[in-house]
Structure formats: structure tokens, C-alpha cells
Design an enzyme around this catalytic site. Sequence first.
Site, mmCIF file in Angstrom:
data_model
loop_
_atom_site.group_PDB
_atom_site.id
_atom_site.type_symbol
_atom_site.label_atom_id
_atom_site.label_comp_id
_atom_site.label_asym_id
_atom_site.label_seq_id
_atom_site.Cartn_x
_atom_site.Cartn_y
_atom_site.Cartn_z
ATOM 1 C CG MET A 1 -1.944 -1.210 1.035
ATOM 2 S SD MET A 1 -3.256 -1.428 2.261
ATOM 3 C CE MET A 1 -2.659 -0.824 3.767
ATOM 4 C CB CYS A 2 1.790 3.599 2.685
ATOM 5 S SG CYS A 2 0.067 3.837 3.210
ATOM 6 C CB VAL A 3 6.138 0.618 1.165
ATOM 7 C CG1 VAL A 3 7.468 0.357 0.480
ATOM 8 C CG2 VAL A 3 6.333 0.807 2.668
ATOM 9 C CB THR B 1 5.745 6.357 -1.039
ATOM 10 O OG1 THR B 1 4.597 6.683 -0.238
ATOM 11 C CG2 THR B 1 6.816 7.421 -0.869
#
Length: 183
Positions: free
Chosen positions: A117-119, A122
Site C-alpha cells: 500500500m503506502c510503501v 510512494t
Amino acid sequence: MTSTVDALVVVDVQTAFVSGADPVPGAAQLLERIGELLNRAREAGATVVHLQNDGEPGADDEPGTPGWELYLPVKPGPREHVIRKPRDDGFDATPLGEVLVSAGVRSLAICGLMSEMCVHATAKTALARGYDVVLPHDAHGTYDIPAVPGVSESVPAHVASRVAAWSLGDEVDNTTPTSAVTF
């Protein structure tokens, strides 16, 4: 092989995800690896950015709750920043891009949570913006993906993390261990 980078982006290493009743699998080892990266980046005077997710009301990472707090100590200063984010992508609706540009960053290591998700989000935007990205394979993690009857068996967290990194393509360095990242 050693990978040298200008900055470290630590994604969502928040209390709810690495301690307490429901930490990600292997949280202790993950925290050790991220701590190693953080120490080396600080010693080298590299830019360090801690991203902090603002979860929805009632979520484990809802702002102001104990689970929302960053787990690792921050040393605020001209080279170390905390940036709150409203969505998965650390660049979306945040000053992350401006911080990196103003510091002259061209390459970065990304570590933290959650791999898929976030890793991933980004790292994908960092690649699209032309940064060289190192995603140390032992410095990001997630939860096991539960089975869905009639769709798939459960997926262990380490497999989900590897697939998330692999899905970024061959532009990201996703096979380097933490020990080979320098600043």
C-alpha cells in the site's frame, strides 16, 4: 553490491502496526533493519523523512490515538522531517516532493509499512518523478493477506511484501539488503 542514496523515507512506522496486540509479522526484526538505516542516514547527514499516515476515524492509526504515534524516535532538524499524509502515496497532498527537491535529493531508500500500500505507492511516485529508488528487501513489511474462500488461499506477509516490491518493475532496486545501503 552497495547502493548509495541521498535520503531515507520511513513510511508509516506507527505504533499500531509494530507493537501491541496486532503487529505485522516479524515486527522486531523489521524495526531493527529500519533502525539501522535511520542511524546510518543520520550519521551521514542525509535527508530523513518520516511519513505518518492519518487514518480514518476509528482506524488503528486515527490521528491523536496511541496507535497513530510514530514508533521510532524522531530527531527533528533541518535534515529530518515528519510529514503527515492523508492517503497511501507519500507525495499526494503533502510537501514530500518539495522537501526532497530543496535538499537536492536524487536517490532515496524507502522502508516501512505496508509494502503493498503506502510503501508501494510512494515508491511508484518517486520513480515517476525520476528518483533512483532503493527498496531494501528486509526493511518493509505488511500483514498476512487472509484467504478468501473460492478466490485464493491466504498469502504470507513476506510473500505479499516481495510481490509488492517486484510489481514496481526493474527500475527500482528491490533486492538490496539493508546492510548494503549507504548514505
